[in-house]
Design an enzyme around this catalytic site. Structure first.
Site, short mmCIF file in Angstrom:
data_model
loop_
_atom_site.label_atom_id
_atom_site.label_comp_id
_atom_site.label_asym_id
_atom_site.label_seq_id
_atom_site.Cartn_x
_atom_site.Cartn_y
_atom_site.Cartn_z
N PHE A 133 -27.13 10.13 -11.64
CA PHE A 133 -28.04 11.28 -11.55
C PHE A 133 -27.32 12.51 -12.09
CE2 PHE A 133 -30.02 14.78 -9.07
CZ PHE A 133 -31.35 14.57 -9.39
N GLU A 149 -23.99 21.07 -13.10
CA GLU A 149 -23.37 21.56 -14.33
C GLU A 149 -22.21 22.49 -13.98
OE1 GLU A 149 -27.53 21.55 -16.94
OE2 GLU A 149 -26.32 23.38 -16.80
N ALA A 161 -24.03 25.41 -12.61
CA ALA A 161 -25.24 25.18 -11.81
C ALA A 161 -25.01 23.99 -10.88
CB ALA A 161 -26.45 24.92 -12.70
N SER A 212 -26.20 23.96 -6.65
CA SER A 212 -27.39 24.12 -5.81
C SER A 212 -28.40 25.08 -6.42
CB SER A 212 -26.97 24.63 -4.43
OG SER A 212 -26.11 23.71 -3.80
N THR A 245 -21.40 11.14 -10.20
CA THR A 245 -20.94 9.89 -9.60
C THR A 245 -21.41 8.69 -10.41
OG1 THR A 245 -21.02 10.90 -7.41
CG2 THR A 245 -20.96 8.50 -7.50
N GLN A 277 -5.54 13.36 15.11
CA GLN A 277 -4.79 13.91 16.25
C GLN A 277 -4.42 12.82 17.24
OE1 GLN A 277 -4.09 17.06 15.96
NE2 GLN A 277 -2.98 17.42 17.86
N HIS A 321 -3.98 9.70 16.64
CA HIS A 321 -2.98 8.80 16.05
C HIS A 321 -1.61 9.46 15.93
CE1 HIS A 321 -6.33 6.14 15.03
NE2 HIS A 321 -5.45 5.24 14.63
N GLU A 351 -24.51 16.69 -2.33
CA GLU A 351 -25.94 16.60 -1.98
C GLU A 351 -26.40 17.85 -1.23
OE1 GLU A 351 -27.04 14.51 -3.67
OE2 GLU A 351 -25.77 12.75 -3.69
#
Length: 394
Positions: free
Chosen positions: A126, A130, A133, A135, A161, A345, A347, A372
């Protein structure tokens, strides 16, 4: 558009079991193979194709599984317990690629592209964002000029993607010269390999190894006028939003799956790790971190399921559904950020080491608050929707 024929409850539960097995037996064990890769290895992509994940959002009439939105959500809860990279390999096809054609395309466009997408033979990308550009649709500079029975496209797209793996691009371009609003944008189907179309090298990113993005360049790319989605100019923004709203809900779902996995990893660690003569799990502060994570996970999961059911009941025509999708994307992505931080944290030093699940998921998770539609964009969308609703009731 053909009605969506969903599988029976028994058929769907059987399918869901097979997805769980794939995640448990194949996808999670293969996660170490993704580190440093540009895209998902082909043998793993074939497993996604074989189980039908490229076609979950496409009606059976076009070769897909015809799942309802609620069913799609439940499937994706399972898939996204594994690395988000798996979801990224087919997500552009099931949402941003197929949905604009399914809902706004001509019948000829549906017949040509949807069965190939549903089988996984055709990966869609999709192309909206740009350099100037994201949102802001008004900033779109890519142009499509009509010349007889063709359009000529010029411009540059960024952060696309699966661009380097794509067989077809859904491209937003400005057909009304001199305009600066969404009304001048149209949507086009552009096959990969078209003369003048080129992809840049794979971007180097913070996370999401195995899911490539890149720039896409259009230099006098000539396509048939029949590739204008829906056969009319000016409908590109509406076409894009159909795919984007679908994708936003799926991003929210992905955040739930990733958070679920992080909680599982954290539980296993604190039960096994001992400090001061006892398991970490016995400390109340550790339990508090786990409790907060579970509560937020339940809230996100519940709101997504409710929104998916509303989507199935009335589609995007229902008042407020687009804002509700934005709420899901906003809350779930922010929730995942908090859960991922808690997991690191819990771990301790091990969570900061490369090669661990929580370190990888922590880096991957940061993207979901950006793409998105970033969190602040979702807030604006929700706030504006609330003001419109308030005005309608006065």
């Amino acid at each position: 558009m053909d009605d969506v024929l969903t599988p029976s409850a028994a058929e769907f539960e059987s399918y869901l079991d097979s997805v769980r097995r794939l995640v448990r037996e194949v996808l999670i064990p293969a996660e170490p193979r993704l580190e440093g890769q540009e895209t998902l290895p082909e043998d793993l992509t074939d497993r996604l194709r074989a189980i039908g994940l490229f076609g979950i959002s496409i009606p059976t009439a076009h070769g897909g599984l015809g799942l309802s939105m609620e069913q799609q959500v439940r499937v994706m809860f399972e898939v996204t317990r594994a690395s988000a990279v798996y979801r990224a390999r087919f997500s552009t096809t099931i949402g941003l690629g197929s949905q604009p054609i399914l809902y706004n395309g001509t019948e000829a466009q549906r017949r040509e592209w949807l069965p190939r997408m549903a089988s996984g033979a055709c990966t869609a990308a999709f192309a909206l964002t740009e350099p100037e550009a994201g949102s802001d649709a008004g900033g779109l500079r890519t142009t499509a000029r009509r010349e007889g029975e063709a359009y000529v496209i010029n411009g540059t797209k960024r952060y696309i993607t699966n661009a380097r793996q794509a067989d077809v691009f859904i491209v937003m371009a400005r057909t009304a010269a001199g305009t600066r609003d969404a009304a001048g944008i149209s949507a086009f189907i552009v096959p990969a390999g078209s003369p003048g179309l080129a992809c840049g090298p794979a971007d180097r990113k913070m996370g999401q190894d195995g899911s490539a993005t890149s720039e896409v360049f259009f230099d006098d790319v000539r396509i048939p006028a029949a590739n204008l989605i829906g056969g009319r100019e000016g409908g590109g923004f509406k076409t894009a939003m159909r795919g984007i709203n679908h994708a936003r809900l799926h991003v929210a779902v992905t955040c739930v799956g990733q958070a679920q996995r992080l909680i599982e990893e954290s539980l296993a660690h604190v039960k096994a790790r001992r400090q001061f003569g006892q398991a970490l799990a016995e400390f109340q502060l550790v339990q508090a971190h786990l409790a907060d994570a579970r509560a937020e996970l339940l809230a996100a999961r519940s709101m997504i399921l409710e929104t998916a059911r509303a989507f199935d009941a009335a589609g995007e025509a229902q008042g407020g559904i687009i804002a509700d999708i934005a709420c899901c994307k906003l809350f779930a992505s922010e929730m995942l950020g908090r859960v991922a931080d808690r997991a690191v944290q819990l771990h301790g030093g091990a969570g900061y080491m490369r090669g661990t699940v929580v370190e990888q998921f922590f880096r991957d998770a940061r993207l979901f608050r950006i793409f998105e539609g970033a969190s602040d964009i979702q807030r604006l969308l929700i706030g504006r929707s609330m003001l419109r609703e308030a005005a309608d009731t006065t």
